[in-house]
Design a protein around this motif. Structure first.
Motif, PDB file in Angstrom:
ATOM      1  N   LEU A  74     101.379  -8.066  39.243  1.00 22.01           N
ATOM      2  CA  LEU A  74     100.802  -6.935  38.603  1.00 22.01           C
ATOM      3  C   LEU A  74     101.213  -5.453  38.929  1.00 22.01           C
ATOM      4  N   GLY A  75     100.655  -4.572  38.156  1.00 18.88           N
ATOM      5  CA  GLY A  75     100.886  -3.567  37.880  1.00 18.88           C
ATOM      6  C   GLY A  75     100.322  -2.986  39.032  1.00 18.88           C
ATOM      7  N   ASP A  76      99.531  -3.610  39.469  1.00 11.95           N
ATOM      8  CA  ASP A  76      98.467  -2.907  40.743  1.00 11.95           C
ATOM      9  C   ASP A  76      98.763  -3.498  41.847  1.00 11.95           C
ATOM     10  N   MET A 125     107.915  -8.746  36.860  1.00 11.27           N
ATOM     11  CA  MET A 125     106.926  -8.088  36.679  1.00 11.27           C
ATOM     12  C   MET A 125     107.538  -7.237  35.096  1.00 11.27           C
ATOM     13  N   VAL A 126     106.245  -6.996  34.181  1.00  9.37           N
ATOM     14  CA  VAL A 126     106.632  -7.064  32.757  1.00  9.37           C
ATOM     15  C   VAL A 126     105.550  -5.448  32.414  1.00  9.37           C
ATOM     16  N   GLU A 127     106.051  -5.167  31.780  1.00  3.79           N
ATOM     17  CA  GLU A 127     105.694  -3.706  30.612  1.00  3.79           C
ATOM     18  C   GLU A 127     104.862  -4.720  29.801  1.00  3.79           C
ATOM     19  N   VAL A 128     103.740  -4.323  28.996  1.00  9.54           N
ATOM     20  CA  VAL A 128     102.904  -5.589  28.385  1.00  9.54           C
ATOM     21  C   VAL A 128     102.233  -4.300  27.500  1.00  9.54           C
ATOM     22  N   ARG A 162      97.173  -0.907  26.156  1.00 11.24           N
ATOM     23  CA  ARG A 162      96.113  -0.590  25.117  1.00 11.24           C
ATOM     24  C   ARG A 162      94.661  -1.263  24.646  1.00 11.24           C
ATOM     25  N   TYR A 163      94.808  -1.605  26.269  1.00 11.72           N
ATOM     26  CA  TYR A 163      93.187  -2.815  26.242  1.00 11.72           C
ATOM     27  C   TYR A 163      92.228  -1.895  26.327  1.00 11.72           C
ATOM     28  N   VAL A 164      92.759   0.139  26.717  1.00 17.24           N
ATOM     29  CA  VAL A 164      91.839   0.786  26.300  1.00 17.24           C
ATOM     30  C   VAL A 164      92.787   1.861  26.154  1.00 17.24           C
ATOM     31  N   LYS A 190      99.803   9.637  31.375  1.00 23.52           N
ATOM     32  CA  LYS A 190     100.221  10.337  32.329  1.00 23.52           C
ATOM     33  C   LYS A 190      99.494   8.819  33.214  1.00 23.52           C
ATOM     34  N   LYS A 191      98.831   8.068  33.456  1.00 22.18           N
ATOM     35  CA  LYS A 191      98.510   6.866  34.117  1.00 22.18           C
ATOM     36  C   LYS A 191      99.526   5.784  33.968  1.00 22.18           C
ATOM     37  N   ILE A 192      99.810   5.641  32.034  1.00 21.37           N
ATOM     38  CA  ILE A 192     100.616   4.736  31.434  1.00 21.37           C
ATOM     39  C   ILE A 192     102.558   5.058  32.698  1.00 21.37           C
ATOM     40  N   LEU A 218     102.354   6.837  35.633  1.00 23.17           N
ATOM     41  CA  LEU A 218     102.778   6.264  36.912  1.00 23.17           C
ATOM     42  C   LEU A 218     102.983   5.000  37.447  1.00 23.17           C
ATOM     43  N   LEU A 219     102.577   4.343  36.106  1.00 27.87           N
ATOM     44  CA  LEU A 219     102.178   2.453  36.473  1.00 27.87           C
ATOM     45  C   LEU A 219     103.740   2.154  35.841  1.00 27.87           C
ATOM     46  N   PHE A 220     104.271   2.476  35.070  1.00 28.53           N
ATOM     47  CA  PHE A 220     106.308   1.915  34.462  1.00 28.53           C
ATOM     48  C   PHE A 220     107.322   2.689  35.441  1.00 28.53           C
ATOM     49  N   ALA A 255     106.488   3.183  38.720  1.00 24.86           N
ATOM     50  CA  ALA A 255     106.099   3.164  40.037  1.00 24.86           C
ATOM     51  C   ALA A 255     106.822   1.674  40.504  1.00 24.86           C
ATOM     52  N   MET A 256     106.604   0.633  38.940  1.00 25.78           N
ATOM     53  CA  MET A 256     106.409  -0.486  38.577  1.00 25.78           C
ATOM     54  C   MET A 256     108.103  -0.799  38.760  1.00 25.78           C
ATOM     55  N   ARG A 257     109.250   0.245  38.380  1.00 23.52           N
ATOM     56  CA  ARG A 257     110.466   0.091  37.801  1.00 23.52           C
ATOM     57  C   ARG A 257     110.791   0.190  38.996  1.00 23.52           C
ATOM     58  N   ALA A 267      94.619 -11.497  40.194  1.00 23.61           N
ATOM     59  CA  ALA A 267      93.219  -9.989  40.238  1.00 23.61           C
ATOM     60  C   ALA A 267      92.978  -9.515  40.130  1.00 23.61           C
ATOM     61  N   GLY A 268      92.692  -8.079  40.061  1.00 22.06           N
ATOM     62  CA  GLY A 268      91.433  -6.716  40.495  1.00 22.06           C
ATOM     63  C   GLY A 268      90.294  -6.909  39.976  1.00 22.06           C
ATOM     64  N   GLU A 269      90.834  -7.770  38.279  1.00 14.87           N
ATOM     65  CA  GLU A 269      89.590  -7.944  37.693  1.00 14.87           C
ATOM     66  C   GLU A 269      89.125  -8.936  37.102  1.00 14.87           C
ATOM     67  N   TRP A 270      87.966  -9.194  36.164  1.00 12.77           N
ATOM     68  CA  TRP A 270      87.589 -10.459  35.765  1.00 12.77           C
ATOM     69  C   TRP A 270      88.817 -11.230  34.435  1.00 12.77           C
ATOM     70  N   ARG A 271      89.095  -9.740  33.679  1.00  8.38           N
ATOM     71  CA  ARG A 271      90.046 -10.345  31.896  1.00  8.38           C
ATOM     72  C   ARG A 271      91.096 -10.843  33.193  1.00  8.38           C
ATOM     73  N   VAL A 272      91.892 -10.211  33.527  1.00  4.56           N
ATOM     74  CA  VAL A 272      93.007 -10.373  33.174  1.00  4.56           C
ATOM     75  C   VAL A 272      92.838 -11.804  34.191  1.00  4.56           C
ATOM     76  N   GLN A 273      91.834 -12.292  35.695  1.00  6.29           N
ATOM     77  CA  GLN A 273      92.313 -13.214  36.369  1.00  6.29           C
ATOM     78  C   GLN A 273      91.661 -14.343  35.214  1.00  6.29           C
TER      79      GLN A 273
HETATM   80  C1  DLZ Z   1      96.914  -0.060  33.924  1.00  5.71           C
HETATM   81  C2  DLZ Z   1      97.885  -0.846  33.567  1.00  5.71           C
HETATM   82  C3  DLZ Z   1      99.159  -1.037  32.415  1.00  5.71           C
HETATM   83  C4  DLZ Z   1      98.923   0.603  31.584  1.00  5.71           C
HETATM   84  N1  DLZ Z   1     100.278  -1.590  31.825  1.00  5.71           N
HETATM   85  C5  DLZ Z   1     101.065  -2.856  32.823  1.00  5.71           C
HETATM   86  C6  DLZ Z   1     101.674  -2.866  32.391  1.00  5.71           C
HETATM   87  O1  DLZ Z   1     102.697  -3.162  31.327  1.00  5.71           O
HETATM   88  N2  DLZ Z   1     102.123  -4.505  33.103  1.00  5.71           N
HETATM   89  C7  DLZ Z   1     101.417  -4.343  34.380  1.00  5.71           C
HETATM   90  O2  DLZ Z   1     102.108  -5.708  34.842  1.00  5.71           O
HETATM   91  N3  DLZ Z   1      99.784  -3.830  34.623  1.00  5.71           N
HETATM   92  C8  DLZ Z   1     100.098  -3.021  33.709  1.00  5.71           C
HETATM   93  N4  DLZ Z   1      98.449  -2.498  34.483  1.00  5.71           N
HETATM   94  C9  DLZ Z   1      97.886  -2.773  34.727  1.00  5.71           C
HETATM   95  C10 DLZ Z   1      97.120  -3.864  35.360  1.00  5.71           C
HETATM   96  O3  DLZ Z   1      96.309  -3.298  34.378  1.00  5.71           O
HETATM   97  C11 DLZ Z   1      96.929  -4.033  36.382  1.00  5.71           C
HETATM   98  O4  DLZ Z   1      97.282  -5.324  36.954  1.00  5.71           O
HETATM   99  C12 DLZ Z   1      95.658  -5.330  35.886  1.00  5.71           C
HETATM  100  O5  DLZ Z   1      94.422  -4.286  35.711  1.00  5.71           O
HETATM  101  C13 DLZ Z   1      95.072  -6.137  36.259  1.00  5.71           C
HETATM  102  O6  DLZ Z   1      94.039  -5.454  37.591  1.00  5.71           O
END
Ligand code: DLZ
Ligand code: FAD
Length: 518
Positions: A8-10, A30-33, A38-40, A45-47, A49-51, A53-55, A103-109
């Protein structure tokens, strides 16, 4: 047997638990989704940075011999969700097993917990050992106590890690050197400019993508100077330790106009996404102290932030459970004022903080706590609304770290699980810690009336509103004593002044925060 390893991205750490003991037929996914972006509606800049860093991380894994299946945001067929992409990849590769770090959070877990049913593959979930205190160890520590005091947890962590310890005792004979910190910076101090990194071709492509797909999100996309590789993040760490850490503690709480970063580390986006580990960051600080390059108050103060606050906050998030966010101990229901998004307010401290976070996706701790969070609590903003704002605007925001800091520490919405009293302050505090008030259209010395700093009346109004709930808190007795001594007439004038200000507040343009499909 093909094993799919979603990263995952983190989770951008070469030492990630799911990457140890490489299975024969392993494919990293690894997936950009769009769902995660957009869940928020995260800061642009955060998006980016993550995309980016992921690439870069995917390329580094490939260079290390891994097969990586990387799905870009705009790739045909991208379903837009973690579960959709894992299901497609299982199908594509004929995978029979999935190995993933929790996962780092309940939602993704909750999504991960559904992968076995969704794909038919066997799912192995490994603990995230990048944290220095496991969930089990935190639960054991917390379970044995009446109050979850960070300082107690921190001392335990010092003993457990051996950091700044000598023969079982804290070096310097004290656990905490905060008394030597938090000075007022002299005028004209030469602050170090933090390192920035020129976007390469990968980052430029991501900036174009974010500019196209997320134009309606909050924040400036450029100039973009975040580190996007581990090597760059290590450069940022080296720079911090050599240049800023020696003075880190001294001016930790100060707010200086035009100086967004002071001597802060600016490392949280890198630690939280995995480019740096907590352990290597504190080891670097401890080594600098051992070499005599930084004083003990700086080294101890910084190490406490990481092995104390950061680990404690993560521990609380999982220990308190997925319903933690539902409490609203102060029954706060007000809508978030629109100026949290626009910065369009005469309150100079807020306008400056919002302008800074729009540009940098960053405010330091005291801006977050004593200006933006304090104001929201004083006026009674509904916790979910201010929490969403914090999750949107900061490059380092993930729910595990944002929620306890905002819901608990800053808004007291958990009724005191995390903090022993609300972090409320009036104008005098902001005047002491910053240079905003002298340039503000409000007068910080005035207590009531249209020219008075609104924080003053709001502070007393907050205490008066919540008197029944807070008056028995021993840390607030002095404040309630001060309120009583004001006398009925001044109390009434104070509350009338607060009411007039509250009536004048504009509420938020909600489309910034809630996905309107932009
Ligand atoms: C924050 C974020 C964003 C904006 N996009 C992605 C994504 O496209 N793919 C991905 O693997 N992770 C992304 N993240 C980080 C996730 O939201 C993060 O891994 C979850 O919050 C789990 O902690
Ligand atoms: P420094 O001030 O230089 O501190 C060094 C490091 O200590 C940080 O990089 C961070 O990893 C750690 N740290 C310090 N305090 C905390 C803390 N309370 N919780 C967790 N880690 C801490 N931090 C986040 O990483 N993400 C958030 O979404 C976040 N939201 C916050 C919301 C509020 C209301 C408050 C009061 C604090 C929040 N923090 C959050 C904590 C802190 O403000 C940031 O970690 C810090 O400002 C990051 O900047 P820095 O790297 O320059 O930190």
């Amino acid at each position: 047997m093909v094993t799919l390893i979603p990263v995952l991205g983190d989770q951008l750490s070469p030492g990630l638990a799911s990457l140890s003991g490489r299975p024969a037929d392993a494919i990293v996914l690894m997936v950009e989704v769009i769902d995660e972006a957009r869940y928020v509606r995260h800061h642009k800049k955060k998006i980016a940075l993550l995309f980016s860093a992921m690439r870069h991380f995917a390329d580094e894994l490939r260079a290390a011999g891994w097969t990586v299946d990387y799905v870009k945001l705009d790739e045909a067929g991208n379903t837009g969700s973690f579960t959709g992409e894992v299901a497609r990849a299982v199908e594509r590769h004929g995978a029979t097993a999935i190995r993933v770090v929790e996962a780092g959070e309940w939602r993704v877990q909750a999504m991960i917990d559904g992968w076995a049913a969704a794909t038919g593959a066997i799912v192995e979930v490994r603990p995230d050992d990048r944290f220095l205190c496991s969930k089990v160890d935190f639960a054991e520590w917390a379970g044995a106590r009446k109050r979850l005091i960070m300082e107690d947890f921190y001392r335990e962590m010092r003993k457990r890690t051996g950091l700044l310890m000598s023969f079982g005792k804290p070096v310097g004979s004290r656990w905490n050197f905060d008394a030597d910190n938090r000075k007022t910076p002299p005028r004209g101090l030469n602050y170090p400019a933090p390192p920035t990194f020129e976007p390469d071709a990968i980052t430029r492509e991501v900036l174009d993508l974010v500019g196209t797909h997320f134009a309606g999100h909050f924040g400036d996309l450029e100039p973009f100077g975040f580190a996007v590789t581990r090597a760059q993040a290590l450069t940022a760490l080296d720079y911090f330790v050599a240049v800023a850490l020696p003075t880190f503690g001294d001016y930790q709480d100060a707010i200086v106009e035009g100086q967004a970063f002071l001597y802060h580390a600016l490392l949280s986006p890198y630690i939280n996404s995995g480019l740096l580990t907590a352990r290597e960051v504190v080891d670097a600080a401890a080594a600098a102290y051992a070499e005599g390059d930084v004083p003990i108050n700086a080294a101890e103060g910084f190490i406490r932030q990481i092995i104390g606050w950061r680990e404690y906050i993560r521990g609380i998030y999982f220990w308190a459970g997925p319903d933690y966010k539902k409490s609203n101990a102060l029954s706060a229901t007000r809508d978030l004022p629109a100026f949290y998004w626009t910065g369009d307010t005469d309150l100079r401290c807020i306008a400056q903080s919002v302008d800074q976070v729009r540009r940098e996706a960053y405010n330091h701790h005291i801006q977050r706590l004593m200006i933006l969070g304090n104001f929201a609590m004083l006026i009674g903003v509904e916790p979910a609304q201010i929490e969403e704002w914090y999750l949107v605007v900061y490059a380092d925001a993930y729910e595990w770290v944002e929620l306890p800091n905002v819901h608990g520490m800053s808004q007291f919405a958990d009724g005191g699980l995390l903090g022993s009293k609300p972090y409320a302050g009036g104008g005098a505090y902001i005047d002491r810690m910053s240079d905003h008030c002298g340039r503000c259209r409000y007068n910080v010395k005035l207590k009531t009336g249209p020219y008075a700093c609104p924080f003053n009346a709001l502070y007393w109004d907050f205490l008066a509103r919540h008197r029944d709930q807070l008056k028995d808190n021993s840390r607030l007795w002095r404040m309630y004593d001060g309120w009583e001594r004001l006398g009925a007439e001044r109390q009434a004038a104070t509350r009338a002044s607060a009411a007039a200000f509250l009536d004048s507040l504009p509420t938020a343009a909600r489309e910034w925060a809630v996905d309107a499909g932009g």
